[in-house]
Design an enzyme around this catalytic site. Structure first.
Site, PDB file in Angstrom:
ATOM      1  N   GLY A 163       0.860  -0.998   0.340  1.00 12.60           N
ATOM      2  CA  GLY A 163      -0.398   0.196  -0.104  1.00 12.60           C
ATOM      3  C   GLY A 163       0.647   1.343   0.000  1.00 12.60           C
ATOM      4  O   GLY A 163       1.495   1.886   0.999  1.00 12.60           O
TER       5      GLY A 163
ATOM      6  N   GLU B 274     -19.726  16.521   3.117  1.00 10.68           N
ATOM      7  CA  GLU B 274     -18.191  17.562   2.506  1.00 10.68           C
ATOM      8  C   GLU B 274     -19.417  17.640   1.257  1.00 10.68           C
ATOM      9  O   GLU B 274     -19.161  18.651   0.023  1.00 10.68           O
ATOM     10  CB  GLU B 274     -17.474  17.003   2.494  1.00 10.68           C
ATOM     11  CG  GLU B 274     -16.296  17.534   3.626  1.00 10.68           C
ATOM     12  CD  GLU B 274     -15.837  16.371   3.974  1.00 10.68           C
ATOM     13  OE1 GLU B 274     -14.433  16.984   5.057  1.00 10.68           O
ATOM     14  OE2 GLU B 274     -15.567  15.333   3.166  1.00 10.68           O
TER      15      GLU B 274
ATOM     16  N   ASP C 254      -6.061   2.414   7.832  1.00 10.59           N
ATOM     17  CA  ASP C 254      -7.647   1.386   8.612  1.00 10.59           C
ATOM     18  C   ASP C 254      -7.798   0.309   8.332  1.00 10.59           C
ATOM     19  O   ASP C 254      -8.374   0.030   9.049  1.00 10.59           O
ATOM     20  CB  ASP C 254      -8.492   2.878   6.771  1.00 10.59           C
ATOM     21  CG  ASP C 254      -8.541   3.858   6.820  1.00 10.59           C
ATOM     22  OD1 ASP C 254      -7.798   4.409   7.431  1.00 10.59           O
ATOM     23  OD2 ASP C 254      -8.566   4.801   6.274  1.00 10.59           O
TER      24      ASP C 254
END
Length: 445
Positions: A14, A178, A316
């Site tokens: 990642g 948002e 995460d």
């Protein structure tokens, strides 16, 4: 001396915040680092919605991984997707874009693959309601938003026009809030007086949230202020609701009392829920690690997988002390994992202290000059919150070019309501049919 002849091999899965900060922590260590990612760029994910709404370009929120890590001479980047882990043989298997499989041996493995969008078992919703986790998602959403106004302009009847001018967002977290605020700004200001047959300001923005408040993680005071701001902008809040079906023409919603309602909306965006990518399940199978309901890997206080001190899970995709899926958690955990490996290589025998997250706060941008920020006991909203939001995001944007470009784009958008990044493309259906030997579209009457 052996470490100098054959450097310790560190594989990082990642290239997001966790992977990038892990690689940076290993910059001056005598190790050979391989960063594996299915995309060749590092993405500043918190600003994806600004790319989707046309304020920022993709180049301002995405930097080539090789460029970001160009001065890290012990780091190499590989464009591939990790698919399996051989914990006993200490190797990762990754699939290259051409389908070829690469075996990557490791001495230390840092898993920083992040999370992907979850539709809670209804993957069929994805075709009609894209999520927003990648750059491709943001560009798809940009296309859907601006296309909707174009389609409304040429709609055959008023019913169809209203459906094109109705935008539904599922999920009242930061991304949903948002996006809802951005769409209202686009409709009421950016596109003002650009169309002849429609009034863009009359566009409806519906926000569906299963709980009793938007931005619930920010606490009741800020959640209340955010809801008040959204309503002032014209966003219609539907709290305590769950989406049960989505198709190309709208969505069906069930409220707390079990009543179902259908809403016509040609643009539905999904901002609710995340789940771990398949490599997390592969790692769990290979190591016997436990996963939570979303597929995150349960880790020890030092971020290692139980029974496998050479494997660390960060960001995460790790499950530790109910830490939220925030960029700051990813940065800190990635840096911690990298430093731990560096200390081991340097021969420090002292056991590392458990990972401790320092909460620097959370922020959500709602509209021009309006944001909410929570940092410990400090709660900010309105223009003061917006200034704090601006400082936080500038501090963490990767690269001088990104910071300078973002400031210029924000200045233009804030002063004039214009958005310079509104370009979008549509499939060339006529050309595709012709190249495939199929029938061409009929000529206009």
């Amino acid at each position: 001396m052996q470490d100098h002849i054959t450097p310790r091999r560190v594989v990082i899965l990642g290239g997001g915040f966790a992977g990038l900060f892990a690689a940076r922590a290993l910059r001056k260590s005598p190790v050979a680092v391989t960063v594996v990612d299915r995309r060749a760029h590092h993405l500043f994910q918190p600003l994806l919605y600004q790319c989707a709404s046309g304020i920022l370009s993709e180049g301002q929120i995405a930097q080539p991984l090789r460029g970001v890590l160009r001065r890290h001479h012990n780091v190499r980047c590989m464009l591939a997707e990790a698919t399996d882990v051989d914990a006993g043989g200490r190797a990762v298997y990754a699939r290259r874009p051409d389908g070829g499989v690469v075996r990557l041996p490791y001495d230390d493995l840092i898993v920083a693959v992040g999370m992907r969008q979850s539709y809670f078992g209804h993957d069929e919703f994805a075709a009609h309601a894209p999520g927003m986790k990648t750059l491709d998602d943001a560009l798809d959403i940009r296309r859907r938003i601006y296309r909707a106004f174009e389609m409304a302009e040429t709609a055959a009847n008023e019913r169809e026009r209203k459906r094109w001018l109705t935008f539904a967002l599922v999920g009242g977290g930061p991304t949903g809030v948002e996006l809802a605020g951005q769409i209202r700004e686009i409709a009421g200001h950016t596109l003002d007086r650009e169309f002849q047959r429609i009034d863009s300001a009359k566009a409806r923005v519906l926000l569906f949230e299963g709980s009793d408040a938007v931005l619930g993680a920010f606490g009741p005071p800020l959640a209340h202020r955010a809801a008040r701001t959204l309503r002032h902008l014209g966003v219609e809040l539907h709290l305590g609701t769950r989406v049960t079906d989505i198709d190309a023409h709208g969505l069906t919603v069930r409220d707390r009392d079990g009543r179902t309602t259908w809403f016509g909306a040609r643009t539905v965006l999904w901002t609710a829920g995340v789940e771990a990518p398949p490599i997390a399940a592969a790692l769990a199978r290979a190591t016997g690690a436990e996963q939570d309901r979303a597929g995150r890997i349960l880790v020890e206080p030092d971020l290692t997988v139980p029974g496998h001190p050479e494997i660390r899970v960060t960001g995460d995709v790790m499950s530790l002390n109910r830490l939220p899926g925030l960029a700051e958690v990813a940065m800190q955990s990635g840096a911690y994992a990298g430093r731990t490996v560096r200390h081991q290589v340097e021969g420090r025998t002292k056991k590392p202290k458990p990972f401790k997250y320092v909460d620097l706060g959370s922020a959500a941008y709602i509209a021009r000059g309006r944001a909410v920020v929570k940092a410990g006991p400090l709660h900010l909203s309105g223009f003061t919150g917006w200034l704090a939001w601006l400082f936080i995001h500038l501090a963490f944007l990767t690269g001088f070019r990104s910071r300078l470009g973002a400031v210029l784009s924000w200045s233009v958008a804030f002063a004039t309501s214009s958005r310079r990044e509104r370009a979008f493309t549509l499939p060339d259906t006529d050309g595709s049919a012709a190249r495939a030997g199929g029938p061409k579209a009929p000529p206009p009457p």
